[in-house]
Design a protein around this motif. Structure first.
Motif, PDB file in Angstrom:
ATOM      1  N   PHE A 176       7.326   4.760  -7.720  1.00  0.00           N
ATOM      2  CA  PHE A 176       8.865   4.685  -8.327  1.00  0.00           C
ATOM      3  C   PHE A 176       9.595   5.053  -7.738  1.00  0.00           C
ATOM      4  N   GLY A 177      10.599   6.489  -7.015  1.00  0.00           N
ATOM      5  CA  GLY A 177      10.407   6.840  -5.680  1.00  0.00           C
ATOM      6  C   GLY A 177      11.134   6.381  -5.210  1.00  0.00           C
ATOM      7  N   THR A 178       9.900   5.971  -3.953  1.00  0.00           N
ATOM      8  CA  THR A 178       9.678   5.511  -3.181  1.00  0.00           C
ATOM      9  C   THR A 178      10.467   4.049  -2.995  1.00  0.00           C
ATOM     10  N   MET A 179       9.369   3.502  -4.142  1.00  0.00           N
ATOM     11  CA  MET A 179       9.642   1.776  -4.086  1.00  0.00           C
ATOM     12  C   MET A 179      11.402   1.890  -4.181  1.00  0.00           C
ATOM     13  N   ALA A 180      12.078   2.355  -4.727  1.00  0.00           N
ATOM     14  CA  ALA A 180      13.221   2.642  -5.058  1.00  0.00           C
ATOM     15  C   ALA A 180      14.278   2.360  -3.889  1.00  0.00           C
ATOM     16  N   LEU A 198       3.331   9.754  -0.237  1.00  0.00           N
ATOM     17  CA  LEU A 198       5.081   8.852  -0.904  1.00  0.00           C
ATOM     18  C   LEU A 198       3.823   7.793  -2.039  1.00  0.00           C
ATOM     19  N   ARG A 199       2.564   7.827  -2.067  1.00  0.00           N
ATOM     20  CA  ARG A 199       2.088   7.262  -3.563  1.00  0.00           C
ATOM     21  C   ARG A 199       2.216   8.132  -4.580  1.00  0.00           C
ATOM     22  N   ALA A 200       2.740   9.376  -4.228  1.00  0.00           N
ATOM     23  CA  ALA A 200       2.852  10.849  -5.411  1.00  0.00           C
ATOM     24  C   ALA A 200       3.571  10.067  -6.104  1.00  0.00           C
ATOM     25  N   ASN A 201       4.764   9.898  -5.591  1.00  0.00           N
ATOM     26  CA  ASN A 201       6.043   9.493  -6.571  1.00  0.00           C
ATOM     27  C   ASN A 201       6.861   7.478  -6.167  1.00  0.00           C
ATOM     28  N   ALA A 208       6.334  -3.050   3.250  1.00  0.00           N
ATOM     29  CA  ALA A 208       6.434  -2.234   2.422  1.00  0.00           C
ATOM     30  C   ALA A 208       5.898  -1.031   0.845  1.00  0.00           C
ATOM     31  N   ILE A 209       6.231  -1.726   0.134  1.00  0.00           N
ATOM     32  CA  ILE A 209       5.735  -2.013  -1.307  1.00  0.00           C
ATOM     33  C   ILE A 209       4.330  -2.455  -1.297  1.00  0.00           C
ATOM     34  N   ALA A 210       4.378  -3.293  -1.004  1.00  0.00           N
ATOM     35  CA  ALA A 210       2.394  -3.710  -1.069  1.00  0.00           C
ATOM     36  C   ALA A 210       1.918  -2.843  -0.520  1.00  0.00           C
ATOM     37  N   THR A 211       2.101  -2.116   0.247  1.00  0.00           N
ATOM     38  CA  THR A 211       1.552  -1.562   1.423  1.00  0.00           C
ATOM     39  C   THR A 211       0.891   0.211   0.239  1.00  0.00           C
ATOM     40  N   LEU A 212       2.817   0.716   0.402  1.00  0.00           N
ATOM     41  CA  LEU A 212       2.717   1.429  -0.700  1.00  0.00           C
ATOM     42  C   LEU A 212       1.655   1.378  -1.987  1.00  0.00           C
ATOM     43  N   GLN A 244      -6.520  -0.099  -0.803  1.00  0.00           N
ATOM     44  CA  GLN A 244      -7.706  -0.902   0.033  1.00  0.00           C
ATOM     45  C   GLN A 244      -7.171  -2.139   1.240  1.00  0.00           C
ATOM     46  N   ILE A 245      -5.634  -1.641   1.600  1.00  0.00           N
ATOM     47  CA  ILE A 245      -5.473  -2.496   2.510  1.00  0.00           C
ATOM     48  C   ILE A 245      -6.216  -1.495   4.558  1.00  0.00           C
ATOM     49  N   PHE A 246      -5.692  -0.430   3.922  1.00  0.00           N
ATOM     50  CA  PHE A 246      -6.237   0.589   4.979  1.00  0.00           C
ATOM     51  C   PHE A 246      -7.655   0.041   5.271  1.00  0.00           C
ATOM     52  N   PRO A 247      -8.379   0.846   4.529  1.00  0.00           N
ATOM     53  CA  PRO A 247      -9.805   0.620   4.855  1.00  0.00           C
ATOM     54  C   PRO A 247     -10.236  -1.145   5.422  1.00  0.00           C
ATOM     55  N   ARG A 248      -9.247  -1.942   5.039  1.00  0.00           N
ATOM     56  CA  ARG A 248      -9.573  -3.434   5.408  1.00  0.00           C
ATOM     57  C   ARG A 248      -9.717  -3.253   7.254  1.00  0.00           C
ATOM     58  N   PHE A 249      -8.855  -2.095   7.489  1.00  0.00           N
ATOM     59  CA  PHE A 249      -8.293  -2.807   8.368  1.00  0.00           C
ATOM     60  C   PHE A 249      -8.772  -1.490   9.618  1.00  0.00           C
ATOM     61  N   GLY A 250      -9.807  -0.766   8.963  1.00  0.00           N
ATOM     62  CA  GLY A 250     -10.914   0.743   9.336  1.00  0.00           C
ATOM     63  C   GLY A 250     -10.151   1.476   9.620  1.00  0.00           C
ATOM     64  N   MET A 251      -9.229   1.918   8.454  1.00  0.00           N
ATOM     65  CA  MET A 251      -8.326   2.854   9.557  1.00  0.00           C
ATOM     66  C   MET A 251      -8.559   3.767   7.591  1.00  0.00           C
ATOM     67  N   VAL A 252      -8.749   5.285   8.314  1.00  0.00           N
ATOM     68  CA  VAL A 252      -8.155   6.077   6.273  1.00  0.00           C
ATOM     69  C   VAL A 252      -6.860   5.786   6.451  1.00  0.00           C
ATOM     70  N   PRO A 253      -6.661   6.449   4.730  1.00  0.00           N
ATOM     71  CA  PRO A 253      -5.152   6.082   4.606  1.00  0.00           C
ATOM     72  C   PRO A 253      -4.485   7.485   5.440  1.00  0.00           C
ATOM     73  N   PRO A 254      -2.992   7.609   5.642  1.00  0.00           N
ATOM     74  CA  PRO A 254      -2.367   8.060   6.298  1.00  0.00           C
ATOM     75  C   PRO A 254      -2.213   9.772   5.387  1.00  0.00           C
ATOM     76  N   PRO A 255      -1.970  10.469   5.799  1.00  0.00           N
ATOM     77  CA  PRO A 255      -1.565  11.560   4.818  1.00  0.00           C
ATOM     78  C   PRO A 255      -0.392  11.097   4.300  1.00  0.00           C
ATOM     79  N   TRP A 256       0.696  10.711   5.002  1.00  0.00           N
ATOM     80  CA  TRP A 256       1.925  10.266   4.984  1.00  0.00           C
ATOM     81  C   TRP A 256       1.710   9.275   3.277  1.00  0.00           C
ATOM     82  N   TYR A 257       0.819   8.412   3.154  1.00  0.00           N
ATOM     83  CA  TYR A 257       1.036   7.032   2.453  1.00  0.00           C
ATOM     84  C   TYR A 257       0.669   8.096   1.033  1.00  0.00           C
ATOM     85  N   TYR A 258      -0.146   8.789   0.739  1.00  0.00           N
ATOM     86  CA  TYR A 258      -0.733  10.291  -0.118  1.00  0.00           C
ATOM     87  C   TYR A 258       0.714  10.747  -0.383  1.00  0.00           C
TER      88      TYR A 258
END
Length: 156
Positions: A71-75, A66-69, A41-45, A50-64
């Protein structure tokens, strides 16, 4: 540890062993998988761009979101994972054996014994053994002679 101290004080000369009671296999297996899920989960965050495009996917909205915060997500991932792992590794057991015989089982009784109850149960078991008879006579046993000692095993 409180029960161990009480037993050591109440029955000098016995050998009290504290052990962990293993949880069932499915819980143990899931508990071993939690750190891999945390790291994934932390590596995906961190590398999702780079990971989502390798699978032919567009990063989902929830990813952005979570990525906005990050540190809080990793903790949160780390703390929730540690909580889940601790919960999965706990068996809820408090099993007391005296010379290999079950004296009290929290798993079967669905309750924790009181100090007085445990002292009485073990005292009854020891009164039938050689060390129990020796304790009643106030004889002191040498700690190096294992064969004359009663063994008390407490699994938690």
């Amino acid at each position: 540890m409180t029960m161990k101290r009480m037993l050591d004080t109440s029955f000098p000369g016995i050998h009290v062993v504290l052990e962990n009671y293993p949880p069932p296999f499915p819980k143990r297996a899931l508990g071993k998988m939690v750190p891999f899920v945390q790291v994934g989960a932390i590596a995906t965050l961190m590398a999702g761009d780079q990971i989502f495009p390798r699978f032919g996917m567009v990063p989902p909205p929830w990813y952005y979101s979570l990525r906005a915060n990050r540190f809080g997500t990793m903790a949160s991932v780390w703390m929730f994972g540690n909580f889940a792992q601790s919960l999965l590794q706990s068996s809820g057991a408090f099993e007391v054996y005296c010379n290999g015989q079950l004296v009290f089982s929290k798993l079967s009784e669905q309750r924790f014994p009181s100090e007085f109850e445990l002292r009485e149960l073990i005292g009854n078991r020891l009164s039938d053994s050689q060390i129990g008879k020796n304790l009643e006579k106030d004889l002191v046993l040498d700690d190096d002679v294992e064969s004359t000692h009663d063994h008390l095993s407490v699994s938690t």
